[in-house]
Design a protein around this motif. Structure first.
Motif, PDB file in Angstrom:
ATOM      1  N   GLY A  37       0.817  -1.327   0.122  1.00  0.00           N
ATOM      2  CA  GLY A  37      -0.020  -0.010   0.087  1.00  0.00           C
ATOM      3  C   GLY A  37       0.927   1.227  -0.072  1.00  0.00           C
ATOM      4  N   PRO A  38       0.406   2.504  -0.230  1.00  0.00           N
ATOM      5  CA  PRO A  38       1.091   3.737  -0.118  1.00  0.00           C
ATOM      6  C   PRO A  38       1.296   4.364   1.211  1.00  0.00           C
ATOM      7  CG  PRO A  38      -1.272   3.971  -0.540  1.00  0.00           C
ATOM      8  CD  PRO A  38      -1.358   2.801  -0.184  1.00  0.00           C
ATOM      9  N   ARG A  39       2.272   5.080   1.359  1.00  0.00           N
ATOM     10  CA  ARG A  39       2.313   6.053   2.598  1.00  0.00           C
ATOM     11  C   ARG A  39       3.039   7.301   1.924  1.00  0.00           C
ATOM     12  NH1 ARG A  39       7.480   7.692   4.117  1.00  0.00           N
ATOM     13  NH2 ARG A  39       9.117   6.168   3.898  1.00  0.00           N
ATOM     14  N   ASP A  40       2.363   8.451   2.598  1.00  0.00           N
ATOM     15  CA  ASP A  40       2.844   9.728   2.136  1.00  0.00           C
ATOM     16  C   ASP A  40       4.319  10.139   2.452  1.00  0.00           C
ATOM     17  OD1 ASP A  40       0.245  10.250   1.252  1.00  0.00           O
ATOM     18  OD2 ASP A  40      -0.339  11.442   3.076  1.00  0.00           O
ATOM     19  N   ASP A  41       5.030  10.957   1.504  1.00  0.00           N
ATOM     20  CA  ASP A  41       6.295  11.008   1.768  1.00  0.00           C
ATOM     21  C   ASP A  41       6.554  12.446   1.093  1.00  0.00           C
ATOM     22  OD1 ASP A  41       9.314   9.687   1.733  1.00  0.00           O
ATOM     23  OD2 ASP A  41       9.148  11.192   0.283  1.00  0.00           O
ATOM     24  N   ALA A  42       7.091  13.277   1.807  1.00  0.00           N
ATOM     25  CA  ALA A  42       7.365  14.817   1.716  1.00  0.00           C
ATOM     26  C   ALA A  42       8.274  14.925   0.232  1.00  0.00           C
ATOM     27  CB  ALA A  42       7.930  15.349   2.647  1.00  0.00           C
ATOM     28  N   THR A  43       9.084  14.235  -0.065  1.00  0.00           N
ATOM     29  CA  THR A  43      10.186  14.161  -1.154  1.00  0.00           C
ATOM     30  C   THR A  43       9.446  13.559  -2.298  1.00  0.00           C
ATOM     31  OG1 THR A  43      12.022  14.002   0.409  1.00  0.00           O
ATOM     32  CG2 THR A  43      12.246  13.807  -1.824  1.00  0.00           C
ATOM     33  N   THR A  44       8.782  12.421  -2.466  1.00  0.00           N
ATOM     34  CA  THR A  44       8.297  11.614  -3.506  1.00  0.00           C
ATOM     35  C   THR A  44       7.009  11.855  -3.829  1.00  0.00           C
ATOM     36  OG1 THR A  44       8.282   9.524  -2.286  1.00  0.00           O
ATOM     37  CG2 THR A  44      10.410  10.077  -3.323  1.00  0.00           C
ATOM     38  N   GLY A  45       6.321  12.429  -2.776  1.00  0.00           N
ATOM     39  CA  GLY A  45       4.721  12.350  -2.787  1.00  0.00           C
ATOM     40  C   GLY A  45       4.035  11.161  -1.952  1.00  0.00           C
ATOM     41  N   GLN A  46       4.435  10.008  -2.680  1.00  0.00           N
ATOM     42  CA  GLN A  46       4.191   8.552  -2.011  1.00  0.00           C
ATOM     43  C   GLN A  46       5.380   7.632  -1.966  1.00  0.00           C
ATOM     44  OE1 GLN A  46       0.651   7.634  -4.061  1.00  0.00           O
ATOM     45  NE2 GLN A  46      -0.665   7.816  -2.207  1.00  0.00           N
ATOM     46  N   ARG A  47       5.292   6.584  -1.048  1.00  0.00           N
ATOM     47  CA  ARG A  47       6.211   5.857  -1.542  1.00  0.00           C
ATOM     48  C   ARG A  47       5.435   4.141  -0.969  1.00  0.00           C
ATOM     49  NH1 ARG A  47      11.263   5.957  -1.792  1.00  0.00           N
ATOM     50  NH2 ARG A  47      11.491   3.757  -1.321  1.00  0.00           N
ATOM     51  N   PRO A  48       5.616   3.013  -1.708  1.00  0.00           N
ATOM     52  CA  PRO A  48       5.074   2.009  -1.334  1.00  0.00           C
ATOM     53  C   PRO A  48       5.554   1.357  -0.208  1.00  0.00           C
ATOM     54  CG  PRO A  48       6.807   1.749  -3.164  1.00  0.00           C
ATOM     55  CD  PRO A  48       6.954   3.003  -2.883  1.00  0.00           C
ATOM     56  N   VAL A  49       4.734   0.751   0.661  1.00  0.00           N
ATOM     57  CA  VAL A  49       5.237   0.063   1.716  1.00  0.00           C
ATOM     58  C   VAL A  49       4.438  -1.538   1.544  1.00  0.00           C
ATOM     59  CG1 VAL A  49       4.599  -0.478   4.165  1.00  0.00           C
ATOM     60  CG2 VAL A  49       4.675   1.925   3.299  1.00  0.00           C
ATOM     61  N   ALA A  50       5.532  -2.515   1.780  1.00  0.00           N
ATOM     62  CA  ALA A  50       5.242  -3.994   1.802  1.00  0.00           C
ATOM     63  C   ALA A  50       4.968  -4.476   3.152  1.00  0.00           C
ATOM     64  CB  ALA A  50       6.102  -4.417   0.938  1.00  0.00           C
ATOM     65  N   PHE A  51       3.839  -4.873   3.535  1.00  0.00           N
ATOM     66  CA  PHE A  51       3.627  -5.860   4.621  1.00  0.00           C
ATOM     67  C   PHE A  51       3.753  -7.298   4.509  1.00  0.00           C
ATOM     68  CE2 PHE A  51       1.012  -1.663   4.685  1.00  0.00           C
ATOM     69  CZ  PHE A  51       1.326  -1.173   5.839  1.00  0.00           C
ATOM     70  N   ILE A  52       4.476  -7.637   5.357  1.00  0.00           N
ATOM     71  CA  ILE A  52       4.974  -9.472   4.887  1.00  0.00           C
ATOM     72  C   ILE A  52       4.863 -10.099   5.964  1.00  0.00           C
ATOM     73  CG2 ILE A  52       7.123 -10.564   4.258  1.00  0.00           C
ATOM     74  CD1 ILE A  52       7.944  -8.107   2.694  1.00  0.00           C
ATOM     75  N   GLU A  53       3.964 -11.147   5.810  1.00  0.00           N
ATOM     76  CA  GLU A  53       4.107 -12.384   6.793  1.00  0.00           C
ATOM     77  C   GLU A  53       4.951 -13.256   6.392  1.00  0.00           C
ATOM     78  OE1 GLU A  53       0.632 -15.464   8.281  1.00  0.00           O
ATOM     79  OE2 GLU A  53       0.122 -13.778   7.245  1.00  0.00           O
ATOM     80  N   LEU A  54       6.174 -13.517   7.288  1.00  0.00           N
ATOM     81  CA  LEU A  54       7.054 -14.528   6.766  1.00  0.00           C
ATOM     82  C   LEU A  54       6.744 -15.947   6.822  1.00  0.00           C
ATOM     83  CD1 LEU A  54      10.114 -13.209   8.933  1.00  0.00           C
ATOM     84  CD2 LEU A  54       9.786 -12.820   6.448  1.00  0.00           C
ATOM     85  N   ALA A  55       7.308 -16.971   5.884  1.00  0.00           N
ATOM     86  CA  ALA A  55       6.943 -18.226   5.883  1.00  0.00           C
ATOM     87  C   ALA A  55       7.404 -18.734   7.175  1.00  0.00           C
ATOM     88  CB  ALA A  55       7.732 -18.801   4.711  1.00  0.00           C
ATOM     89  N   PRO A  56       6.772 -20.126   7.563  1.00  0.00           N
ATOM     90  CA  PRO A  56       6.933 -20.702   8.926  1.00  0.00           C
ATOM     91  C   PRO A  56       8.532 -20.999   8.851  1.00  0.00           C
ATOM     92  CG  PRO A  56       5.052 -21.535   8.087  1.00  0.00           C
ATOM     93  CD  PRO A  56       5.650 -20.542   6.950  1.00  0.00           C
ATOM     94  N   GLY A  57       9.198 -20.760   9.961  1.00  0.00           N
ATOM     95  CA  GLY A  57      10.675 -21.066   9.966  1.00  0.00           C
ATOM     96  C   GLY A  57      11.861 -19.998   9.452  1.00  0.00           C
ATOM     97  N   SER A  58      11.164 -19.012   8.800  1.00  0.00           N
ATOM     98  CA  SER A  58      12.013 -17.929   8.253  1.00  0.00           C
ATOM     99  C   SER A  58      12.511 -16.910   9.328  1.00  0.00           C
ATOM    100  CB  SER A  58      11.257 -17.090   7.158  1.00  0.00           C
ATOM    101  OG  SER A  58      12.131 -16.058   6.733  1.00  0.00           O
ATOM    102  N   THR A  59      13.840 -16.657   9.167  1.00  0.00           N
ATOM    103  CA  THR A  59      14.425 -15.750  10.051  1.00  0.00           C
ATOM    104  C   THR A  59      14.865 -14.634   9.301  1.00  0.00           C
ATOM    105  OG1 THR A  59      16.814 -16.730   9.908  1.00  0.00           O
ATOM    106  CG2 THR A  59      15.090 -17.505  11.763  1.00  0.00           C
TER     107      THR A  59
END
Length: 584
Positions: A514-536
């Motif tokens: 999804g997007p978040r506001d950014d004063a320099t670029t207007g917006q930036r993408p944000v990735a919300f991630i759920e890791l696979a089981p056992g991932s570090t």
């Protein structure tokens, strides 16, 4: 005529009657002066009538119309020698340089299909477009050779139907660097290596090819695949024709109050435009290739934006027309060299409101400094070849800048625009709704995606997904971008594409962007991630991985979550994620 088409046509006609402020120098009706001509026909005309006029100025190098015609013919001859036939797709993986223009014209000259590719792409993104378009031959910058080699080894990410494709097994690749066209040190200094010696380049051998004449232009045939993102899956190729390109150029020039092909002054001068917008981007193609070519004018080409370089070129090349982001005009005004720069050649300047919006304060500052009224560029999108509206002559008393948030003006001659509700019924003046466009430059369809085409085009009208409204004078205001699109310094980022690329990482179980506001670029993408089981894996590791997979402006900030909030139907609740982790 279907009931919907009749309703939309009636609404468009009613809006047209409201446009009593229509500028006297802009024709209301579109008339094509040369209905059968292709782009190479225009090129040959100017090579005959204005052979010594500069078509492209590139860091001190002037390329005349006669030279541009000869170069396009040689490039076409080289394509023929490599076995390229009408309908074959040819990719151009270059930043702004004259070779991009020459290649495009050479490709169309033999009836092949031009596929511009973002030079910021990494291997996975490149592999997708090469495979999806079925590119047989690629012209690329030598610095991108390793990316090309890596792309050959990859299966492209799945398209909307989930099927992987691979790069053409016989893909041929040739290389050229921007400095290949220079005959002296660049002036002003250029943001690239100024000598091609020692680099991998095929340009001299390409230009040594025997030239060929253009094939007869079929204005309805597929001529280009311009890729754009979508709300689901990977980018889609917009099918455009030479008819679309020429209409776009002619109508855009008319919307500027110009008669295509007219001269700037009594001594035979031509219009001179400053071109720095990325030329793989359809707006850059329009402003740096199509408009100047159809007009027989000059483009002063920049590889990338730099305010000091822009000021030097405006003065030295007597630039008369500028299109730039609103932020760029602020940079020019605040630059130490501005006060000593001769801007008297400027006739018209348009602003593109992405990060900063054009407002009364900026307009007044520019008018006081140059005597030129700064106005908004236009509404448009890749599907329509952009440039669907004009604001020339509509800024009396700054009324255009009082519209919220972005005033786009009137449809260019030949185009109709309406605003509809969720049931696709036209809404009243002042009411917001979805923007629909009918134009001679609306895409034929999405390449090899008939279902997406049926969803987007109804009875010749394009459902843009954008929100807008009309004022009492029939002027369009753009209210909001397509719901799923993120704008980073004017570049479109579609969450679905970033999600698709991120899902290829083995440590990622689920991802939502999804997007978040950014004063320099207007917006930036944000990735919300759920890791696979056992991932570090850490957020920093995943971001570094993303930097190797996609163009820099698409790389998301990474937020790790324990689990995704889900709807009853199994969809991720992005709004909840944004509210919890992004909203202040």
């Amino acid at each position: 005529m279907s009931p919907k088409q009749l309703l939309w046509n009636q609404a468009a006609n009613a809006l047209a009657e409201r446009r009593t402020q229509w500028p006297a120098d802009v024709p209301r009706e579109f008339v094509d002066p040369e209905p059968a001509a292709g782009l190479n026909d225009y090129l040959q005309r100017w090579a005959r009538e204005r052979p010594h006029t500069t078509a492209i100025h590139f860091y001190g190098r002037d390329i005349s119309y006669a030279e541009l015609e000869a170069s396009a013919g040689a490039f076409a001859g080289w394509l023929r020698s490599r076995g390229i036939q009408p309908g074959d797709r040819v990719g151009v993986y270059l930043g702004n340089c004259p070779q991009l223009t020459i290649a495009m014209l050479g490709i169309l000259r033999v009836g092949a299909v031009y596929v511009p590719i973002n030079p910021m792409f990494k291997a996975r993104e490149l592999a997708y477009e090469l495979a999806d378009a079925g590119v047989r031959l690629l012209l690329a910058h030598p610095e991108l050779a390793e990316v090309v080699d890596a792309a050959r080894e990859l299966a492209s990410p799945g398209n909307e139907e989930g099927a992987d494709r691979t790069v053409h097994p016989d893909l041929a690749v040739a290389f050229t660097a921007p400095a290949d066209l220079l005959t002296a040190p660049p002036v002003p200094p250029a943001p690239f290596v100024s000598a091609a010696g020692g680099t991998l380049s095929d340009w001299s051998s390409i230009m040594a090819s025997a030239p060929v004449a253009p094939v007869r232009c079929d204005r309805s045939a597929l001529a280009a695949l311009n890729y754009t993102g979508g709300t689901t899956g990977m980018p889609k190729g917009c099918e455009h024709t030479e008819g679309h390109m020429i209409y776009t150029a002619l109508s855009a020039l008319m919307g500027q109050g110009r008669t295509p092909g007219s001269q700037l002054d009594e001594v035979g001068g031509v219009h001179v435009s400053l071109g720095y917008l990325p030329m793989f981007w359809i707006a850059g193609e329009d402003m740096s290739i199509l408009n100047p070519l159809v007009d027989g004018a000059t483009v002063v080409m920049m590889s990338r934006w730099d305010p000091a370089t822009a000021l030097a070129l405006i003065a030295d090349q007597r630039v008369s027309w500028v299109a730039a982001q609103a932020d760029n005009y602020v940079e020019l005004l605040e630059h130490p060299a501005f006060a000593d720069t001769d801007t008297s050649s400027l006739r018209e300047c348009v602003a593109i409101s992405f990060v900063r919006k054009l407002d009364v304060e900026l307009r007044e500052a520019w008018r006081s400094a140059t005597g030129v009224v700064l106005h908004e560029a236009s509404y448009g999108m890749t599907e329509t070849h952009t440039a669907d509206t004009f604001t020339h002559g509509l800024g009396e008393d700054d009324a255009d800048l009082l519209a919220e948030p972005t005033y786009c003006g009137y449809p260019v001659p030949g185009t109709a625009i309406v605003v509809v509700d969720d049931d696709l019924v036209p809404v009243g003046v002042g009411e917001p709704g979805q923007i629909l466009v009918r134009s001679p430059s609306v895409l034929r369809g999405y390449y090899r995606q008939p279902e997406a085409t049926r969803d987007a085009i109804i009875d010749g009208w394009l459902l843009t997904g954008d929100t807008g409204q009309f004022d009492e004078h029939g002027g369009l205001s753009y209210l909001a971008r397509t719901k799923e699109m993120i704008k980073v310094k004017g570049m479109s980022v579609f969450p679905s594409e970033v999600e698709s690329l991120m899902r290829s990482h083995r440590d990622i179980l689920r991802v939502a962007v999804g997007p978040r506001d950014d004063a320099t670029t207007g917006q930036r993408p944000v990735a919300f991630i759920e890791l696979a089981p056992g991932s570090t894996a850490t957020a920093a590791e995943l971001r570094r991985w993303a930097e190797r997979q996609m163009a820099t402006y698409k790389v998301p900030d990474v937020v790790l979550v324990d689990s995704m909030p889900m709807t009853a139907t199994g969809k991720i609740r992005k709004v909840e994620l944004l509210q919890e982790f992004v909203t202040p």
